[in-house]
Motif scaffolding. Structure first.
Motif, PDB file in Angstrom:
ATOM      1  N   LYS A  54      16.978  36.896  -6.319  1.00  0.00           N
ATOM      2  CA  LYS A  54      16.049  35.874  -5.809  1.00  0.00           C
ATOM      3  C   LYS A  54      15.065  36.500  -4.816  1.00  0.00           C
ATOM      4  CE  LYS A  54      19.251  32.049  -6.306  1.00  0.00           C
ATOM      5  NZ  LYS A  54      20.366  31.454  -5.599  1.00  0.00           N
ATOM      6  N   LYS A  57      12.166  38.215  -6.425  1.00  0.00           N
ATOM      7  CA  LYS A  57      11.218  37.216  -6.965  1.00  0.00           C
ATOM      8  C   LYS A  57      10.343  36.687  -5.848  1.00  0.00           C
ATOM      9  CE  LYS A  57      13.483  35.375 -11.009  1.00  0.00           C
ATOM     10  NZ  LYS A  57      14.888  35.065 -11.036  1.00  0.00           N
ATOM     11  N   LEU A  58      10.980  36.355  -4.750  1.00  0.00           N
ATOM     12  CA  LEU A  58      10.232  35.794  -3.620  1.00  0.00           C
ATOM     13  C   LEU A  58       9.182  36.789  -3.107  1.00  0.00           C
ATOM     14  CD1 LEU A  58       9.881  33.613  -1.354  1.00  0.00           C
ATOM     15  CD2 LEU A  58      11.567  34.905  -0.042  1.00  0.00           C
ATOM     16  N   ALA A  60       7.768  39.258  -4.703  1.00  0.00           N
ATOM     17  CA  ALA A  60       6.684  39.424  -5.673  1.00  0.00           C
ATOM     18  C   ALA A  60       5.699  38.262  -5.556  1.00  0.00           C
ATOM     19  CB  ALA A  60       7.251  39.508  -7.080  1.00  0.00           C
ATOM     20  N   ALA A  61       6.254  37.058  -5.446  1.00  0.00           N
ATOM     21  CA  ALA A  61       5.370  35.893  -5.374  1.00  0.00           C
ATOM     22  C   ALA A  61       4.551  35.921  -4.097  1.00  0.00           C
ATOM     23  CB  ALA A  61       6.206  34.621  -5.447  1.00  0.00           C
ATOM     24  N   GLU A  62       5.204  36.172  -2.986  1.00  0.00           N
ATOM     25  CA  GLU A  62       4.501  36.094  -1.688  1.00  0.00           C
ATOM     26  C   GLU A  62       3.505  37.240  -1.510  1.00  0.00           C
ATOM     27  OE1 GLU A  62       4.663  34.035   1.080  1.00  0.00           O
ATOM     28  OE2 GLU A  62       5.774  32.544  -0.081  1.00  0.00           O
ATOM     29  N   VAL A  64       1.924  38.704  -3.906  1.00  0.00           N
ATOM     30  CA  VAL A  64       1.022  38.727  -5.049  1.00  0.00           C
ATOM     31  C   VAL A  64       1.142  40.054  -5.810  1.00  0.00           C
ATOM     32  CG1 VAL A  64      -1.246  37.983  -5.849  1.00  0.00           C
ATOM     33  CG2 VAL A  64      -0.544  37.461  -3.525  1.00  0.00           C
ATOM     34  N   GLU A  66       2.862  41.959  -9.307  1.00  0.00           N
ATOM     35  CA  GLU A  66       3.407  41.647 -10.635  1.00  0.00           C
ATOM     36  C   GLU A  66       4.825  42.189 -10.795  1.00  0.00           C
ATOM     37  OE1 GLU A  66       0.006  43.313 -11.533  1.00  0.00           O
ATOM     38  OE2 GLU A  66      -1.076  41.461 -11.910  1.00  0.00           O
ATOM     39  N   CYS A  68       8.301  43.535  -8.462  1.00  0.00           N
ATOM     40  CA  CYS A  68       8.999  43.905  -7.224  1.00  0.00           C
ATOM     41  C   CYS A  68      10.379  44.391  -7.646  1.00  0.00           C
ATOM     42  CB  CYS A  68       9.119  42.724  -6.271  1.00  0.00           C
ATOM     43  SG  CYS A  68      10.089  43.182  -4.813  1.00  0.00           S
ATOM     44  N   ASN A 158       1.339  46.671  -9.053  1.00  0.00           N
ATOM     45  CA  ASN A 158       0.304  45.812  -9.623  1.00  0.00           C
ATOM     46  C   ASN A 158      -0.347  46.498 -10.821  1.00  0.00           C
ATOM     47  OD1 ASN A 158       0.432  44.779  -6.625  1.00  0.00           O
ATOM     48  ND2 ASN A 158      -0.614  43.204  -7.814  1.00  0.00           N
TER      49      ASN A 158
END
Ligand code: PEP
Ligand code: MG
Length: 783
Positions: A54, A57-58, A60-62, A64, A66, A68, A158
């Motif tokens: 998790k 994922k967090l 990578a999202a925060e 930005v 593609e 992590c 990225n």
């Protein structure tokens, strides 16, 4: 270039410490948001693996990104892909890289972040087809550090080529602090797997290192664990954390102040100097500013302190300047102190020490060594630290055998493991087998026996079998060494290296501080002669506050008297302090690295100016002033007539003389065995020197290491030496040699040999000693 910056930042010679922002930056706020979500995830349910999944994922999202991915160190020095978003999930727990292999391995090997806009073009790029990472061009990775060790690497990637900005790298580093907490909990990789270094097991081991303080120690391991486990990485309320930091810094400052006062009270001046330089480090605004900045990003005060330490360590690791690299230990020490104060604990080490404690540490600051208390440690093993480190200076002063550069010592040694520290051979035995213990027991009994014999000769005169009287003096450089005069029965200090007290300070000592230092040495010597050598810096002896001056060939460069004559104000301050300190007493002063008589004349001119000044200021002058030179440069051997007319004494520095004689760097291990000071050529040159000094009635004292080694000392006495200045540890063996030697006989034996073609006369001299029952004990020399 000076070590101190306009804001008093001591370490700013390297770009280590950046300024803190005046207000909280927007990036700090978003980092805080991310940290608090991370913390919620870490505290959530599920296995550690679920939580790590998790977390990537967090991130990578925060951020930005593609991709992590998180790689963790496993036994055998490999990094295993543990979690990813963006790469092929099939590669998890399959993709492995050696530390040092690929970009991820490179980040782990160096323990520092790396950001690349075009990763595939990097020379270290290692393609792993199973990961499916082909489309990703840019990469930013940071190490996961825990207790000063790399435990993994966190990477974002990225598709497009992009330059990651400083703020992003810093945020990723902050996140890495928090993720390393999950790793440190031990659910993902069993810590045993890494610490007991797979191949090490609990078998006996021998590791090689470099001796910084000689001697033999046998005892049990105590692992230096100053670090407290940080429980809370993330904090809700930065203001509260800043307050905690302020309070801890305040108590740390007062504790250091107390230590300075105590060390002054017990008369160990150099400790006060070391602590004084700590005080300055501790007030470094850049350092504290960086910690504040990290707190504003959402870290707890403790995590912020550790983060800045990690960063500083990574940057100092890249710095070529050995002085700055050594200062990392001082910073580590301060960090540990600050962490203890944050936890409300005192500065003293908490563990109970066994009677025969041998301390094992990655690195150690001098104040940390002092915290253990004099006489509490039998030996010291370090993974890092060079000859100029403060801890080496203090260990020598306290006569604690110290071996450094023992890589993996902390991985191989368990608490209370039996250890042998063999300073003579630069080696450490871990859990030694019985026969090794027995043989060292025998040699330790022999040394005890020798010490007993030496104590018996302590008060007997240093007279040879055929009635030649010798004078034995000691070399010293710290106040703590002066009591050796009493314990060894030496007649005075033949070489006081003034640069060493200068090296342990953070600032150039002014005339008053220098006067106090020299006065205290003369007072402690209690009327025995002390020969002060003016500053012998430059080359490998650097001063923190001195301009850095890169030279291609420092041993032949701008050093010693060359600096003194080019900076006469500095030399004059030192001479003024010596004159003041020796008021009403004899002053003996000598100049290092004199290469021509004209240099001596210039130096003496400065001395005369200072003597006139002392007289005009109606200060009490020294009763007598004796001036000498260190004979270390061969050119002087061809100016002996003029030289001998101009000096009261000569001090023979065989360490440097041999280096220049043979054009062989004295610190180059490859050349260590190549030329021998017992070669006919070198001894022939010394024979001429002693003969000429005797004819001119100029006393000559040998203060280079040769004098501290019995076989070499025997040769020196044969050539005509009558005064030897030796390491305190060598006094006993040198006196035993003298008392067993027939000086006339060995002279008759050696004189013709100095004309021979041999590479070395060592074997012949050893045979002579054996055949004539001469006491040659090569073990008890000290470094
Ligand atoms: C020498 O060169 O022999 C000497 C005693 O000086 P140092 O070792 O301090 O260079
Ligand atoms: Mg020298």
């Amino acid at each position: 270039m000076s070590g101190a910056t306009e804001d008093g930042g001591l370490v700013s010679r390297a770009p280590i410490i950046r300024r803190q922002p005046e207000t909280m930056q927007p990036s700090a706020m978003s980092a805080r948001r991310l940290l608090s979500r991370l913390r919620d995830l870490m505290a959530g349910s599920g296995t550690a693996q679920d939580r790590l999944d998790k977390i990537v994922k967090l991130i990578a999202a925060e951020m930005v990104a593609e991709v992590c991915s998180c790689y963790l160190v496993r036994a055998g020095e490999v990094l295993e892909l543990f979690a990813t978003v963006g790469l092929n999930p099939e590669a998890v727990h399959k993709t492995r890289l050696r530390i040092g292999e690929g970009i991820v391995g490179d980040i782990a090997a160096h323990g520092r972040p790396l950001a690349l806009s075009n990763a595939p073009s990097h020379p270290n790029f290692a393609y792993r087809p199973e990961t499916g990472e082909d489309p990703y061009q840019s990469l930013c990775g940071v190490p996961l550090l825990r207790n000063g060790r790399v435990r993994g690497v966190l990477v974002i990637q990225n598709r497009q080529r992009r330059n990651y900005v400083n703020d992003e790298i810093e945020t990723l580093e902050t996140i890495a602090m928090v993720v390393s907490e999950l790793v440190g909990a031990g659910e993902l990789v069993n810590p045993q797997e890494i610490t007991t270094a797979s191949d090490a097991g609990l078998l006996p081991q021998r590791i090689k290192g470099t001796t910084l303080s000689g001697g033999l120690a046998m005892g049990h391991a105590v692992l230096h664990q100053p670090r407290l486990t940080i429980r809370e990485m993330v904090a809700e309320d930065p203001k509260a954390e800043l307050d905690r930091l302020l309070t801890a810094v305040g108590t740390m400052h007062s504790a250091i102040d107390d230590m300075v006062v105590t060390s002054q009270a017990i008369g160990s001046g150099e400790y006060a100097d070391i602590l004084e330089s700590y005080r300055m480090f501790a007030q470094d605004r850049g350092w504290l500013g960086r910690i504040r900045e990290a707190i504003l990003q959402g870290l707890s005060a403790e995590a912020a302190v550790e983060r800045v330490q990690n960063e500083t360590r990574a940057r100092l690791g890249q710095v070529a300047d050995p002085y700055l690299r050594e200062r990392q230990q001082d910073f580590d020490d301060l960090t540990n102190r600050l962490l203890r104060h944050l936890a409300g604990k005192s500065d003293e080490p908490e563990m109970r020490l066994p009677e025969d404690a041998i301390l094992v540490a990655r690195a150690l600051g001098p104040a940390e060594l002092l915290d253990y208390g004099a006489g509490k440690l039998k030996g010291l093993i370090l993974e890092e630290g060079g000859a100029t480190s403060h801890v080496a200076i203090v260990a020598r002063g306290l006569e604690i055998p110290l071996i450094t550069r023992c890589s993996r010592a902390l991985q191989l040694i368990e608490p209370l493991d039996p250890l042998i520290v063999d300073g003579a051979n630069g080696q450490v035995f871990i859990r030694p087998s019985e026969d090794i213990v027995e043989s060292y027991n025998r040699s330790s009994q022999l040394s005890a026996e020798r010490r007993r014999l030496y104590s018996e000769v302590r008060d007997l005169p240093a007279v040879t079998q055929d009635g030649e009287h010798l004078q034995i003096l000691i070399n010293a450089s710290l106040q703590i060494e002066v009591p050796h005069l009493e314990s060894t029965g030496a007649e005075g200090i033949g070489l006081y290296r003034t640069e060493i007290p200068f090296m342990v300070r953070a600032e150039y000592p002014d005339v008053h501080q220098q006067t106090e230092l020299y006065r205290s040495i003369l007072d402690s010597a209690g009327g025995r002669p002390v020969t002060f050598r003016t500053l012998d810096v430059g080359g490998d002896k650097t001063l923190p506050y001195f301009p850095e001056y890169k030279e291609e060939n420092p041993a032949m460069g701008w050093r010693a008297i060359r600096i003194g004559l080019d900076r006469p104000a500095m030399l004059r301050v030192q001479l003024r302090a010596m004159i003041r300190a020796a008021a009403g007493k004899e002053l003996r002063v000598m100049f290092p690295l004199i290469a021509e008589v004209a240099e001596l004349d210039s130096a003496r001119h400065l001395l005369n100016l200072e003597l006139e000044r002392a007289r005009s200021e109606l200060r009490q002058a020294p009763t007598d002033v004796k001036v000498g030179v260190m004979l270390e440069v061969p050119s002087l051997l061809w100016q002996l007539d003029e030289l001998l007319k101009s000096v009261d004494f000569i001090s023979l520095g065989t360490n440097d003389l041999a280096q220049y004689f043979y054009a062989a760097d004295r610190n180059n291990p490859r050349l260590g065995q190549r030329f021998d000071v017992l070669s006919p050529g070198f001894l022939n040159a010394l024979l001429t020197l002693f003969d000429r000094c005797r004819a001119a009635r100029v006393p000559i004292c040998v203060c280079g290491e040769m004098a501290s080694r019995p076989l070499e000392a025997m040769a020196l006495i044969a050539l005509g030496a009558r005064t030897l200045s030796v390491t305190p540890q060598a006094v006993g063996s040198i006196k035993a040699l003298i008392r067993s030697l027939n000086a006339g006989r060995v002279r008759v034996f050696l004189s013709p040999l100095v004309k021979s073609r041999d590479h070395s006369l060592r074997d012949k001299l050893r045979d002579f000693a054996r055949d004539h029952q001469t006491a040659i004990d090569d073990v008890a020399v000290g470094v």
